[in-house]
Design an enzyme around this catalytic site. Structure first.
Site, short mmCIF file in Angstrom:
data_model
loop_
_atom_site.label_atom_id
_atom_site.label_comp_id
_atom_site.label_asym_id
_atom_site.label_seq_id
_atom_site.Cartn_x
_atom_site.Cartn_y
_atom_site.Cartn_z
N LYS A 193 0.71 -0.99 -0.23
CA LYS A 193 -0.02 0.08 0.00
C LYS A 193 0.78 1.26 -0.06
O LYS A 193 1.63 1.49 0.82
CB LYS A 193 -0.89 0.00 1.28
CG LYS A 193 -1.71 1.10 1.34
CD LYS A 193 -2.81 1.16 2.30
CE LYS A 193 -3.76 2.42 2.42
NZ LYS A 193 -4.85 2.34 3.48
N LYS A 248 -1.86 -1.57 -4.02
CA LYS A 248 -2.74 -0.28 -3.90
C LYS A 248 -2.01 0.93 -4.05
O LYS A 248 -0.97 1.19 -3.33
CB LYS A 248 -3.60 -0.54 -2.67
CG LYS A 248 -4.51 0.90 -2.41
CD LYS A 248 -5.18 0.44 -1.20
CE LYS A 248 -6.03 1.74 -0.94
NZ LYS A 248 -6.70 1.74 0.40
C1 PBG Z 1 -6.99 3.70 5.06
C2 PBG Z 1 -7.44 3.22 3.78
C3 PBG Z 1 -7.48 4.22 2.69
C4 PBG Z 1 -7.99 3.74 1.69
C5 PBG Z 1 -8.67 2.34 2.16
N1 PBG Z 1 -8.30 2.23 3.49
C6 PBG Z 1 -6.74 5.65 2.63
C7 PBG Z 1 -5.62 5.67 3.18
O1 PBG Z 1 -4.73 5.22 3.32
O2 PBG Z 1 -5.72 7.10 3.69
C8 PBG Z 1 -8.13 4.48 0.34
C9 PBG Z 1 -9.33 3.93 -0.77
C10 PBG Z 1 -9.27 4.59 -1.78
O3 PBG Z 1 -8.75 5.63 -2.22
O4 PBG Z 1 -10.31 4.45 -2.63
N2 PBG Z 1 -6.73 2.64 6.07
#
Ligand code: PBG
Length: 325
Positions: A193, A248
């Site tokens: 991520k 991601k």
């Molecule tokens: C945080 C989380 C995020 C997303 C899913 N879970 C954003 C972040 O890390 O701030 C993003 C998903 C998206 O942008 O569609 N646990």
């Protein structure tokens, strides 16, 4: 002369040699939850997506099911009054997410439900973990994540999906689930991520943007410049027992998805995130892109890169478009 065009001469031959297909059964449709009933609040930065109360969410799942979608993920927008520096609401048995899991699995026991494991919807500073002296502290956060994962499993979630990027959490969550008898609950690790700007619309959707002063997540999410670092996470999460690994965002990280496809022994998921969705919606609304063509091409490219599962906000529309092809 070699003539590759012979394989492109008609639709029938093109279909015959087509290497990748789209199938809504391999997509995960993320849904945003709010308290209340009959609530369906449009999300400005994500046209076509809504924050829905549990009753409306059930209807949305029914509609999606009818289009061939089988898997759903839920993300809560938590009342600011319930947020604190420790994310205590994340382990409240009567909280929004536990109630939603129970309601969804009661009505649609066959669906696959992915419950997010992370503290950002619940912390007043917006971080995925507990903050002490300006630092997101790893091990105390992992303890809370284990409790959150066990709660979600107890309510009936099929998968828990830790999106927090703390070290050691996959192994710790696996042990916690097993110790409580949840041996069939699977873990989808948000493994690679990245600390991405593409999450902006999601953060406004659940009001979780990190407060100023602590303004980013680079001390736990991956550096977009790095590829080897993702591979290291792959090895760790696999060794710790993840059932599937996520990359991601998806589109700026297709190379990472391809690496994961090659090296991972477990299925690979890709998250076509909010910023990717918002860009397509914004340009399509201006008539600058053909939305249907672009969305199907994007989903296909994520598939071709190597994703077994695709998380996408386009799921319902794309399933309709596939139906009408
Ligand atoms: C945080 C989380 C995020 C997303 C899913 N879970 C954003 C972040 O890390 O701030 C993003 C998903 C998206 O942008 O569609 N646990």
């Amino acid at each position: 002369m070699i003539r590759p065009r012979r394989l492109r001469r008609s639709q029938i031959i093109r279909d015959m040699v087509c290497e990748n297909q789209l199938d809504p059964r391999q997509w995960v449709y993320p849904l945003f939850l709010v308290e209340g009933s009959a609530q369906q609040v449009p999300i400005d930065s994500m046209p076509g997506q809504f924050q829905c109360s549990i009753d409306v969410t059930l209807k949305e799942i029914e509609r999606a099911w009818g289009l061939g979608l089988r898997s759903f993920a839920i993300f809560p927008k938590i009342d600011p009054k319930l947020k604190d520096p420790f994310g205590r609401e994340s382990v409240n048995k009567n909280g929004l997410v536990p109630r939603a899991i129970a309601a969804i699995k009661d009505r649609y026991p066959q669906c696959l439900l992915f419950a997010d494991v992370a503290l950002d919807p619940y912390t007043d500073h917006g971080h995925d973990g507990i903050v002490e002296n300006g630092i997101v502290v790893n091990d105390p956060t992992v303890e809370r994540l284990c409790d959150q994962a066990v709660l979600h499993a107890a309510m009936g979630a099929d998968w828990v999906a830790p999106s927090d990027m703390m070290d050691g959490r996959i192994g710790a969550i696996r042990r916690a689930l097993d110790d409580c008898g949840h041996t069939d609950t699977a873990i989808l690790s948000y493994c690679a991520k990245y600390a991405s700007q593409f999450y902006g619309p999601f953060r406004s959707a659940i009001a979780s943007a990190p407060l100023s002063g602590l303004n980013d997540k680079r001390s736990y999410q991956l550096n977009p410049a790095n590829r080897k670092e993702a591979h290291r996470e792959l090895l760790l999460d696999t060794a710790e027992g993840a059932d599937a690994l996520m990359v991601k965002p998806a589109l700026s990280y297709l190379d990472i998805i391809a690496d994961f496809k090659r090296h991972s022994k477990v299925p690979v998921a890709a998250y076509n995130v909010s910023g990717e969705y918002a860009m397509v919606k914004a340009a399509s609304a201006r008539g600058w892109l053909n939305e249907k063509g672009i969305v199907l091409e994007i989903l296909l490219s994520i598939r071709r890169a190597g994703a077994d599962m695709i998380w996408t906000y386009h799921a319902v529309e794309a399933a309709q478009w596939l139906d009408s092809l």
